[in-house]
Design a protein around this motif. Sequence first.
Motif, PDB file in Angstrom:
ATOM      1  N   PHE A  99      11.684  15.000  -9.991  1.00  0.00           N
ATOM      2  CA  PHE A  99      10.416  14.345 -10.222  1.00  0.00           C
ATOM      3  C   PHE A  99       9.274  15.073  -9.518  1.00  0.00           C
ATOM      4  O   PHE A  99       9.433  15.597  -8.440  1.00  0.00           O
ATOM      5  N   SER A 100       8.113  15.057 -10.154  1.00  0.00           N
ATOM      6  CA  SER A 100       6.928  15.648  -9.536  1.00  0.00           C
ATOM      7  C   SER A 100       5.900  14.568  -9.235  1.00  0.00           C
ATOM      8  O   SER A 100       4.730  14.835  -9.071  1.00  0.00           O
ATOM      9  N   THR A 101       6.348  13.315  -9.185  1.00  0.00           N
ATOM     10  CA  THR A 101       5.436  12.202  -9.006  1.00  0.00           C
ATOM     11  C   THR A 101       4.990  12.071  -7.557  1.00  0.00           C
ATOM     12  O   THR A 101       5.678  12.504  -6.647  1.00  0.00           O
TER      13      THR A 101
ATOM     14  N   TYR B 265       1.779  -5.121 -10.248  1.00  0.00           N
ATOM     15  CA  TYR B 265       0.830  -4.050 -10.546  1.00  0.00           C
ATOM     16  C   TYR B 265      -0.591  -4.590 -10.379  1.00  0.00           C
ATOM     17  O   TYR B 265      -0.852  -5.733 -10.727  1.00  0.00           O
ATOM     18  N   PRO B 266      -1.537  -3.844  -9.806  1.00  0.00           N
ATOM     19  CA  PRO B 266      -1.457  -2.419  -9.469  1.00  0.00           C
ATOM     20  C   PRO B 266      -1.069  -2.129  -8.023  1.00  0.00           C
ATOM     21  O   PRO B 266      -1.182  -0.984  -7.570  1.00  0.00           O
ATOM     22  N   ALA B 267      -0.640  -3.138  -7.265  1.00  0.00           N
ATOM     23  CA  ALA B 267      -0.377  -2.910  -5.846  1.00  0.00           C
ATOM     24  C   ALA B 267       0.790  -1.956  -5.606  1.00  0.00           C
ATOM     25  O   ALA B 267       0.765  -1.152  -4.685  1.00  0.00           O
ATOM     26  N   GLY B 268       1.841  -2.029  -6.419  1.00  0.00           N
ATOM     27  CA  GLY B 268       3.014  -1.194  -6.193  1.00  0.00           C
ATOM     28  C   GLY B 268       3.929  -1.815  -5.146  1.00  0.00           C
ATOM     29  O   GLY B 268       3.469  -2.547  -4.257  1.00  0.00           O
ATOM     30  N   THR B 269       5.226  -1.565  -5.261  1.00  0.00           N
ATOM     31  CA  THR B 269       6.201  -2.091  -4.307  1.00  0.00           C
ATOM     32  C   THR B 269       7.306  -1.061  -4.100  1.00  0.00           C
ATOM     33  O   THR B 269       7.315  -0.002  -4.734  1.00  0.00           O
TER      34      THR B 269
ATOM     35  N   ALA C 137       6.920   5.224 -10.988  1.00  0.00           N
ATOM     36  CA  ALA C 137       6.668   6.029  -9.794  1.00  0.00           C
ATOM     37  C   ALA C 137       5.238   6.549  -9.739  1.00  0.00           C
ATOM     38  O   ALA C 137       4.640   6.637  -8.667  1.00  0.00           O
ATOM     39  N   VAL C 138       4.673   6.873 -10.869  1.00  0.00           N
ATOM     40  CA  VAL C 138       3.298   7.370 -10.880  1.00  0.00           C
ATOM     41  C   VAL C 138       2.303   6.228 -10.716  1.00  0.00           C
ATOM     42  O   VAL C 138       1.102   6.452 -10.606  1.00  0.00           O
TER      43      VAL C 138
END
Length: 197
Positions: free
Chosen positions: A2-4, A129-133, A158-159
């Motif tokens: 991955f390049s994320t 979303y958009p906070a991410g976990t 991941a992105v």
Amino acid sequence: KFSTKRLLLFSCSQSRTMSTGTDETMDRLFPKPQRKEMLRSTYVMFDAEDFSIPDPLLFKKNIVTAIEKEGYRGRIKINGYFGLKITIPQDLLDQYLEAGIYSKIFEGDRVARMNMMLVELLFWAMSHYPAGTNVLIITKNQKILEEHKVRDIIEALAVRDFYFAIEHPDTFYPPAACAESSELFIPIATRKRTFDG
């Protein structure tokens, strides 16, 4: 590969490299949190394909301890995904519930169970979303990332600031745990590795 941004997904290699643009290598589940990330939630998905964990409370304790040792203090939700209900002892399901591991029972084979896990992951992602976990997937399926739907969904999330780790159940409940103290915790740096990263 991955390049994320800041994705951590080298699940059972001897060490982990965070893709932050540095050469920092650690033996961690997730990237070291910045102050604003310390309260990130963690969603734990346990692919419970057999009954090799007779002490769900110890299993949960080790998961929570590992996450907290990494500096995360947010909510931790743990779901166990089982197959056919008729094959699961009710007393074991009760033990999982008492430990705070919520059981999800799906008809069908491993593929059907994984598909439902992915559906639930997407619902979790939409609600955060958009906070991410953080997302921790615990499974014995060594080829999980070869399943295109799994890889595609993980890459897409991941992105969007979701951090992923994939671990074997032995990471948090090694076979020797049955004969050990209930206080057992296996530090990440010394735990058994069974996958290739």
